[in-house]
Design an enzyme around this catalytic site. Sequence first.
Site, mmCIF file in Angstrom:
data_model
loop_
_atom_site.group_PDB
_atom_site.id
_atom_site.type_symbol
_atom_site.label_atom_id
_atom_site.label_comp_id
_atom_site.label_asym_id
_atom_site.label_seq_id
_atom_site.Cartn_x
_atom_site.Cartn_y
_atom_site.Cartn_z
ATOM 1 N N LYS B 58 34.640 28.658 14.712
ATOM 2 C CA LYS B 58 34.553 29.509 13.526
ATOM 3 C C LYS B 58 34.848 28.698 12.268
ATOM 4 O O LYS B 58 34.168 28.842 11.244
ATOM 5 C CB LYS B 58 35.509 30.704 13.660
ATOM 6 C CG LYS B 58 35.073 31.700 14.731
ATOM 7 C CD LYS B 58 36.145 32.746 15.069
ATOM 8 C CE LYS B 58 35.699 33.602 16.268
ATOM 9 N NZ LYS B 58 36.767 34.488 16.776
ATOM 10 N N GLN B 102 43.121 35.371 15.889
ATOM 11 C CA GLN B 102 42.392 35.174 17.141
ATOM 12 C C GLN B 102 43.040 35.999 18.253
ATOM 13 O O GLN B 102 44.239 35.944 18.464
ATOM 14 C CB GLN B 102 42.363 33.678 17.513
ATOM 15 C CG GLN B 102 41.580 33.372 18.780
ATOM 16 C CD GLN B 102 40.089 33.700 18.662
ATOM 17 O OE1 GLN B 102 39.468 33.477 17.617
ATOM 18 N NE2 GLN B 102 39.498 34.251 19.713
ATOM 19 N N ASP B 125 37.230 40.608 10.052
ATOM 20 C CA ASP B 125 36.935 40.641 11.480
ATOM 21 C C ASP B 125 36.861 42.095 11.993
ATOM 22 O O ASP B 125 36.539 42.328 13.158
ATOM 23 C CB ASP B 125 38.031 39.862 12.228
ATOM 24 C CG ASP B 125 37.575 39.354 13.590
ATOM 25 O OD1 ASP B 125 36.348 39.167 13.785
ATOM 26 O OD2 ASP B 125 38.432 39.143 14.464
#
Lengths: 286, 286
Positions: B58, B102, B125
């Site tokens: 990412k 994450q 996200d």
Amino acid sequence: MAQTPPARLMDGRDLARRIVDTSSATAADLRRRTGTAPCLATVLVGDDPASATYVRMKRNRCEQAGIRSRHVALPASTTTDELVGTIAALSRDPEVHGILLQHPVGAHIDERAAFEAITPEKDVDGVTMRSFAAMGFGLPGFVSCTPGGILRLLDEYRVDLAGKHAVVVGRSPILGRPAGLLLLGRDATVTYCHSRTTGLSAITREADVLVAAVGRPRLITGADIKPGAVVVDAGYHPGNIGDVDFASARERASLITPVPGGVGPMTIAVLLAQTVEAATRQLGAD
Amino acid sequence: MAQTPPARLMDGRDLARRIVDTSSATAADLRRRTGTAPCLATVLVGDDPASATYVRMKRNRCEQAGIRSRHVALPASTTTDELVGTIAALSRDPEVHGILLQHPVGAHIDERAAFEAITPEKDVDGVTMRSFAAMGFGLPGFVSCTPGGILRLLDEYRVDLAGKHAVVVGRSPILGRPAGLLLLGRDATVTYCHSRTTGLSAITREADVLVAAVGRPRLITGADIKPGAVVVDAGYHPGNIGDVDFASARERASLITPVPGGVGPMTIAVLLAQTVEAATRQLGAD
């Protein structure tokens, strides 16, 4: 063909009464211990007679259960800013433990903004985005009252949901959508149908548990129901008509909610129970 | 039996590249106009090699697109309070425009509390409760990246969703659940299946659009697919295996995502696009 016996009724009046009795006892206990009774603020915008009736019913039930209510009636001309300001003030007011904004408000008002002005701890009607997500994730929080009432009814009648196919007809933000998420949280396989669904009857006939929450009188008839299914009718239309055609549905279902006396009383019972729960927590009495 | 031609592929790599190109151009323009490049903060807890790889990928993509990244690596022993504190500080930091935590964090950490420390404006996200509810209600907000990527792919290949039966296999909070809500928002009839579903194959065979997001290698085979269906495979397992058995599925579907090169690249593309969008808004350049 073998005749199946007509469905057993799920008695929402009886269960609601028991829930209200418990809430009432808890409210009295709370008043004894803290000197404060639970208080629900009801907010009504405009002069729609049906909305006024609903609010009055809710306030009467509160009173009967020893829950104070504080009513705020606003004119139809109220702006979004004014409504948000009023609700934000109730969110800050330590004497108010729960807030109910009667839906719908006028079309010129941003209803979502108004709902979001309710602090989550006082969202006893389960209308905020946070409450929705909590239902979606199976986290603690207040549930939308009608879906919450439906789940309590299903539990009362020991309807096993895990692995069953639950079909929800309707997808409104405070009824169909949260009902589906709550059923999913109970491990049901969940299908959402709605106005754009094609082949509705073929889908509802697959349902072990069918929740009609679409707001169309007698949309679901016996022919749309799998024999032996559990049928929950969350609709209510003038003349005591639901979203389900009761007479024909009863010949196919194994369990069914009547209209009235099924889901309706459960909605108010959950509202009262959640108001008492909110007060208990806010008064530090839990 | 007439032989149907194998399914056309939905090329996530190509579409992702175009999305990243657009984001890259917008990022450059933003830097020119405001002197500031978009910045994504990535937070990694512990030393799981797969998670480290995902974060590195990412960050590399960000860099290639002219998006700065700021990496915060925390030891496996990090407590919930420490993680929440770190993320809350990033939420307040005006130099950070997007935050990615994450997943998964260690089992001793309250992941939900950590996610909720992300301010909604930086939730690129799409993991917060507010973002979930916004997806559920069709309101503006950042979407979960994989579901958002799936919708973009379906749009790119002009898959008409209204009135179609979409079956989502899997119900995780950042994949299956939001994917179903987004499809419902597009007027699909939506069914959620999961590990507790009985008769899975009979249900998936009803799907016009099938989204496999369950995390089990090759769970869905050609026999589970309605001829002509659109099949989206959101699974990824070692050896480039998805949740769908590609070879047999391709013989039945009309459109299908390959693994790799289908959904995977779309996830990162949406993350980048949303980071640039967040920066544009926070820099007042929209």
